[in-house]
Design a protein around this motif. Structure first.
Motif, PDB file in Angstrom:
ATOM      1  N   HIS A 131      40.397  39.149  47.443  1.00 35.53           N
ATOM      2  CA  HIS A 131      39.337  39.254  46.430  1.00 35.53           C
ATOM      3  C   HIS A 131      38.278  38.178  46.643  1.00 35.53           C
ATOM      4  CE1 HIS A 131      42.280  41.732  44.209  1.00 35.53           C
ATOM      5  NE2 HIS A 131      41.217  42.268  43.628  1.00 35.53           N
ATOM      6  N   HIS A 132      37.168  38.355  45.939  1.00 39.42           N
ATOM      7  CA  HIS A 132      36.036  37.425  45.927  1.00 39.42           C
ATOM      8  C   HIS A 132      36.458  36.020  45.469  1.00 39.42           C
ATOM      9  CE1 HIS A 132      35.993  38.002  41.512  1.00 39.42           C
ATOM     10  NE2 HIS A 132      36.345  39.242  41.823  1.00 39.42           N
ATOM     11  N   LYS A 135      37.352  34.967  41.605  1.00 36.16           N
ATOM     12  CA  LYS A 135      38.485  35.492  40.838  1.00 36.16           C
ATOM     13  C   LYS A 135      39.384  34.373  40.344  1.00 36.16           C
ATOM     14  CE  LYS A 135      42.032  39.094  40.853  1.00 36.16           C
ATOM     15  NZ  LYS A 135      41.699  39.472  39.472  1.00 36.16           N
ATOM     16  N   GLY A 141      46.223  41.473  39.368  1.00 31.43           N
ATOM     17  CA  GLY A 141      46.986  42.383  38.506  1.00 31.43           C
ATOM     18  C   GLY A 141      47.428  43.610  39.282  1.00 31.43           C
ATOM     19  N   THR A 142      46.573  44.066  40.185  1.00 37.81           N
ATOM     20  CA  THR A 142      46.917  45.262  40.975  1.00 37.81           C
ATOM     21  C   THR A 142      48.099  44.986  41.897  1.00 37.81           C
ATOM     22  OG1 THR A 142      44.579  45.830  40.943  1.00 37.81           O
ATOM     23  CG2 THR A 142      45.954  47.022  42.522  1.00 37.81           C
TER      24      THR A 142
HETATM   25  O1  LIG Z   1      38.953  40.408  39.599  1.00 40.33           O
HETATM   26  C1  LIG Z   1      38.643  41.422  40.255  1.00 40.33           C
HETATM   27  O2  LIG Z   1      37.564  41.535  40.847  1.00 40.33           O
HETATM   28  C2  LIG Z   1      39.611  42.535  40.269  1.00 40.33           C
HETATM   29  N1  LIG Z   1      40.675  42.436  39.517  1.00 40.33           N
HETATM   30  C3  LIG Z   1      41.681  43.413  39.339  1.00 40.33           C
HETATM   31  C4  LIG Z   1      43.043  42.850  39.722  1.00 40.33           C
HETATM   32  O3  LIG Z   1      43.339  41.687  39.406  1.00 40.33           O
HETATM   33  O4  LIG Z   1      43.841  43.581  40.300  1.00 40.33           O
HETATM   34  C5  LIG Z   1      41.345  44.740  39.964  1.00 40.33           C
HETATM   35  C6  LIG Z   1      40.479  44.698  41.183  1.00 40.33           C
HETATM   36  O5  LIG Z   1      41.256  44.457  42.305  1.00 40.33           O
HETATM   37  C7  LIG Z   1      39.310  43.732  41.082  1.00 40.33           C
END
Ligand SMILES: O=C(O)C1=N[C@H](C(=O)O)C[C@H](O)C1
Ligand SMILES: NC(=O)C1=CN([C@@H]2O[C@H](COP(=O)(O)OP(=O)(O)OC[C@H]3O[C@@H](n4cnc5c(N)ncnc54)[C@H](OP(=O)(O)O)[C@@H]3O)[C@@H](O)[C@H]2O)C=CC1
Length: 239
Positions: A131-132, A135, A141-142
């Motif tokens: 992820h970026h 975050k 969560g996924t």
């Molecule tokens: O923070 C995000 O950007 C995302 N969060 C969610 C996660 O925590 O799974 C869903 C997605 O991957 C983007």
């Protein structure tokens, strides 16, 4: 349908724009909690969509109870106790709760539940999420949702951020990578002797999550009180 958005961050902004552009939808407002705003300032909301932070759960819970307002909850990083609180709220109002509102991930979840029992005895299983760099929570969560889909029997040991050698036996490692503007990438790796199977989902932009959340909002607005997930929305009610 009048939609309120809790959280004016990256997702809140994308969702606000898509809500305004979607036929049949009206943006009641975007609530920015860190600026001291609350949903009580908005009138006649049909559904509230939360892309914010676990710290806002009390506010969301209170508002939904007091106004019998359906909720679509997309925020991740909740503690166990907070998830129980959301389940309790769902006894009073419709709640859709999912760590990922994209179609692809919800199909992937089904694939993982189907193939893991076939492979788990002879393949090692690892999950990698990327992820970026903004975050806040890790693992995503996924990733936790995919882990749960792989681990229906609950007899695995889970290792977050594995460091060192894999122990033998039933163990699923979950690894988080943070960098740049990656919208979200999830891979489940099944590594066997001389063969590897990878199931991977890549989000091309944040729009896929917003589009799914709007679908979930439509579902929640006409549902009875209950705790629903995105599979219920996409594929019909699960048992
Ligand atoms: O923070 C995000 O950007 C995302 N969060 C969610 C996660 O925590 O799974 C869903 C997605 O991957 C983007
Ligand atoms: N389920 C899904 O499909 C998806 C879920 N997500 C999740 O949605 C959430 C938001 O993501 P994103 O928009 O990228 O994040 P941002 O950091 O861009 O925005 C977070 C929002 O939450 C609010 N916030 C942050 N910290 C606090 C705090 N301590 N107390 C109260 N409010 C706070 C901020 O409010 P303010 O508006 O006042 O600044 C901000 O708007 C995350 O949990 C993310 O994992 C993201 C994408 C898809």
């Amino acid at each position: 349908m009048k939609v309120a958005i809790l959280g004016g961050g990256a997702m809140g902004n994308v969702l606000a724009q898509m809500t305004e552009e979607k036929e049949g939808f009206e943006l009641a407002g975007v609530i920015e909690p860190l600026k001291g705003q609350t949903p009580d300032e908005l009138k006649e909301i049909d559904v509230i969509i939360d892309f914010s932070n676990p710290a806002n759960l009390e506010m969301l819970d209170g508002y939904c109870r007091n106004h019998s307002c359906p909720a679509v909850i997309a925020t991740t990083g909740y503690e166990e106790q907070q998830i129980k609180q959301i389940e309790k709220l769902a006894e009073s109002v419709p709640v859709v709760f999912s760590a990922n509102y994209s179609l692809g991930i919800n199909v992937m979840k089904r694939v993982i539940s189907e193939i893991t029992p076939i492979l788990e005895d002879s393949f090692d299983i690892e999950i990698i999420e990327k992820h970026h760099n903004k975050k806040l929570d890790a693992p995503s969560g996924t990733a936790k949702m995919l882990l749960a889909a792989a681990d229906e029997e609950n007899d695995y040991e889970h290792v977050f951020g594995r460091d060192g050698n894999r122990k033998r036996g039933k163990e699923i490692g979950v690894h988080a990578v943070r960098g740049g503007t990656i919208a979200g990438e999830h891979t489940v790796i099944y590594a066997g002797n001389d063969e590897i199977l990878e199931i991977k989902h890549t989000a091309g932009s944040k729009k896929i999550f917003a589009a799914g959340a709007l679908k979930a909002a439509e579902f929640a607005a006409s549902a009875q009180a209950g705790f629903y997930n995105m599979e219920d929305v996409l594929f019909g009610l699960q048992k």
